[in-house]
Every structure is written in structure tokens, then in C-alpha cells.
Design a protein around this motif. Structure first.
Motif, short mmCIF file in Angstrom:
data_model
loop_
_atom_site.label_atom_id
_atom_site.label_comp_id
_atom_site.label_asym_id
_atom_site.label_seq_id
_atom_site.Cartn_x
_atom_site.Cartn_y
_atom_site.Cartn_z
N GLY A 167 0.76 -1.30 0.04
CA GLY A 167 0.11 -0.09 0.07
C GLY A 167 0.88 1.29 0.01
O GLY A 167 1.92 1.35 0.49
N TRP A 168 0.52 2.55 -0.79
CA TRP A 168 1.10 3.77 -0.79
C TRP A 168 1.14 4.27 0.42
O TRP A 168 2.34 5.06 0.59
CB TRP A 168 0.48 4.31 -1.81
N TYR A 208 -3.43 10.65 3.78
CA TYR A 208 -3.06 9.63 4.76
C TYR A 208 -3.12 10.23 6.07
O TYR A 208 -2.77 9.37 6.97
CB TYR A 208 -1.66 8.94 4.40
N VAL A 245 -4.44 -3.50 -4.45
CA VAL A 245 -4.01 -3.10 -3.09
C VAL A 245 -4.16 -1.73 -3.11
O VAL A 245 -3.65 -0.91 -3.83
CB VAL A 245 -2.24 -3.56 -3.43
N THR A 246 -4.81 -1.19 -2.25
CA THR A 246 -4.98 0.09 -1.80
C THR A 246 -4.35 0.38 -0.35
O THR A 246 -3.72 -0.36 0.17
CB THR A 246 -6.41 0.43 -1.74
N GLU A 247 -4.78 1.52 0.19
CA GLU A 247 -4.38 2.07 1.43
C GLU A 247 -4.61 0.91 2.47
O GLU A 247 -5.95 0.56 2.38
CB GLU A 247 -4.78 3.30 1.84
N ASN A 248 -3.93 0.87 3.55
CA ASN A 248 -4.10 -0.20 4.64
C ASN A 248 -4.84 0.55 5.68
O ASN A 248 -4.92 0.24 6.72
CB ASN A 248 -3.12 -0.95 4.96
#
Length: 282
Positions: A167-168, A208, A245-248
Motif C-alpha cells: 500500500g502507498w 493519509y 492493493v490500496t491503502e491499508n
């Protein structure tokens, strides 16, 4: 919005090459400022740039737009998407054309288009009819710093490889340690230089950071809307695809997104699931 970077990061950002706005963007922007913008002049301005017009047609005919008939001309694209929406696509294509094509980012750009369309669906579902164009820009440009980072730092591919798995949001600290800046800072700087709406630039930088974007009582309404739209859209895409897959960090945001909407967390999860089902059907 002033990007709240420290002194050392500000010095790094001064040396990062941010692609300048191409002439076609300036021409379209000037026409859109008119009291009655001429849709044909906008189409003509885009059509004059062969590489950008070809890229725009590629985007509007991609799976993300699911057109039954192929769009064959820029003027058709402008008529179907509308002036503001096609301008957003032109911006994204211009950025894609201005960074090196050797980074194998086709899937990256496809994902950006998918997220942009999902952001519009979220905004519509939340009754944000006046924010649809900003929502689209938010989705299209929220990761715009990544190709610019790849363009500026030769070894950035290793960071992208980590982000693709983890994740980014998980690589910002690594970026700061390695390069002195991050994809969110560069993305926000590019948004400012390309005159994207302030709320979009701010949301790129704070995507984020729930404590600054959603928890902070002083966060602007525009910022809150863009963060809410983006987080729901990306979560819905992840649920729908079961592969992306994205932000966690959804668990960090979900409670605060629900609170901003005046919903319970279960109501929010139902909204996400409904949106995911709609994405699966398209």
C-alpha cells in the motif's frame, strides 16, 4: 494552500522537476474562464496537440468508460464528457505524456481512471452534485506524484514495488528517508502548479492523515469532501476487485468518515458494499 513541509524537504522540492502545464491546458483554461465557453474552441485546442488528443481518445474509449460506440473525435469526447470532465482527462494525459513512457505504468493510469469514475459515483451517491468535477479530478490526480517521483529518482521503482505489495500509505516514511520528500508532497505541488482546485491539492497532500483532514475541526469543507470521496472510492474498488492493493488505513479513516457523514459505521460499510456491487456490475 501552502504545503506544510519542513525546511529540508522544501529545499528538496525546489530541485524536483515538476512538468510545466502544456500550452493546450493554458488555451483550454482561458476558454473555460469565458462567460460562455465555446465547446468547439475547446475541442479545436485539444485536437491541435496530436499526442494529447490521441491520449484523450484512448482514455475515453478505455474499459473505464464502457462506451458502446467508439469515440472517434475530440469534439465527440468533449460533447459526451462535458468541458470540465474532458479538461480533467486532458490534464492527466498531458502528465502521462510529459514523464518518461518506459516505467510500465499502464496499469497505474488505468487505476487512476477507475478511481476517478468511482469518486464520481461516490459523490453522486452522497448528493454532492456540485462536486462531481472536483471528485473526478481527485481520483485522477491523487497519485500524480508517483510518476513524477519515478521521473526524478532513478531507483524509485523499488519503492513502487513495495507499495504495490503493502500500500502507498506504507512507503511515505521510506520516501522521506531516501529522497527527502514523498509522492504526496510532489503530487500536491504539481496540483498547485497545474492550478487544480485548492481542495484537491490539499487532499492529495493529506490523504493519509485523518487527524488533519477529518478530525481537525478547522479542516475546510472542501478538503473533508474530497477525502471522504477518495477514501470511500478506493475502499469500494478494493472490495469490488478483491485484488487491487490500496491503502491499508481504512480502519483509521472509517470511523471519522462515518462521523463526518452523520452515519454509523455499519451504514458506511453498507454504502461501500453497495458501491462495490455497482462497480462489479459495470
Amino acid at each position: 494552500m501552502a504545503i506544510a513541509t519542513g525546511v529540508s524537504e522544501s529545499k528538496v522540492l525546489e530541485n524536483v522537476v515538476i512538468p510545466p502545464r502544456p500550452e493546450v491546458l493554458l488555451q483550454v483554461s482561458e476558454e473555460l474562464k469565458q462567460n460562455e465557453p465555446d465547446i468547439r474552441k475547446i475541442g479545436d485546442a485539444i485536437a491541435k496537440d496530436v499526442s494529447i488528443s490521441a491520449g484523450v481518445l484512448q482514455v475515453v474509449n478505455s474499459a473505464a468508460y464502457k462506451r458502446e460506440k467508439t469515440i472517434e473525435s475530440i469534439h465527440q469526447a468533449v460533447m459526451l464528457l462535458g468541458m470540465n470532465r474532458v479538461y480533467a482527462v486532458v490534464r492527466a494525459v498531458a502528465l502521462r505524456n510529459m514523464v518518461a513512457d518506459s516505467y510500465h505504468l499502464e496499469a497505474f493510469w488505468d487505476t487512476a481512471s477507475n478511481v476517478a469514475n468511482a469518486c464520481v459515483m461516490v459523490a453522486e451517491g452522497l448528493g454532492m452534485g456540485d462536486e462531481l468535477d472536483n471528485a473526478y479530478l481527485m481520483g485522477l490526480f491523487h497519485m500524480a506524484g508517483v510518476p513524477v517521483m519515478m521521473h526524478n529518482f532513478a531507483d524509485y521503482g523499488r519503492v513502487k514495488a513495495t507499495a504495490d505489495c503493502s500500500g502507498w500509505d506504507a512507503v511515505v516514511e521510506e520516501e522521506m528517508a531516501s529522497y527527502g520528500t514523498s509522492h504526496i508532497a510532489i503530487g500536491a505541488r504539481l496540483a498547485e502548479k497545474w492550478h487544480l482546485p485548492e481542495a484537491v491539492a490539499e487532499a492529495i497532500y493529506l490523504q493519509y492523515s485523518p487527524e488533519q483532514s477529518l478530525i481537525d475541526a478547522d479542516a475546510s469543507e472542501g478538503l473533508v469532501k474530497m477525502i471522504v470521496v477518495l477514501k470511500i472510492a478506493r475502499q469500494a474498488i478494493m472490495v469490488a476487485s478483491e485484488a487491487l492493493v490500496t491503502e491499508n488505513d481504512w480502519h483509521h479513516f472509517a470511523e471519522h468518515v462515518a462521523e463526518r457523514l452523520g452515519w454509523s459505521e455499519s451504514e458506511l460499510e453498507q454504502f461501500v458494499e453497495t458501491l462495490a456491487n455497482n462497480l462489479r456490475e459495470e
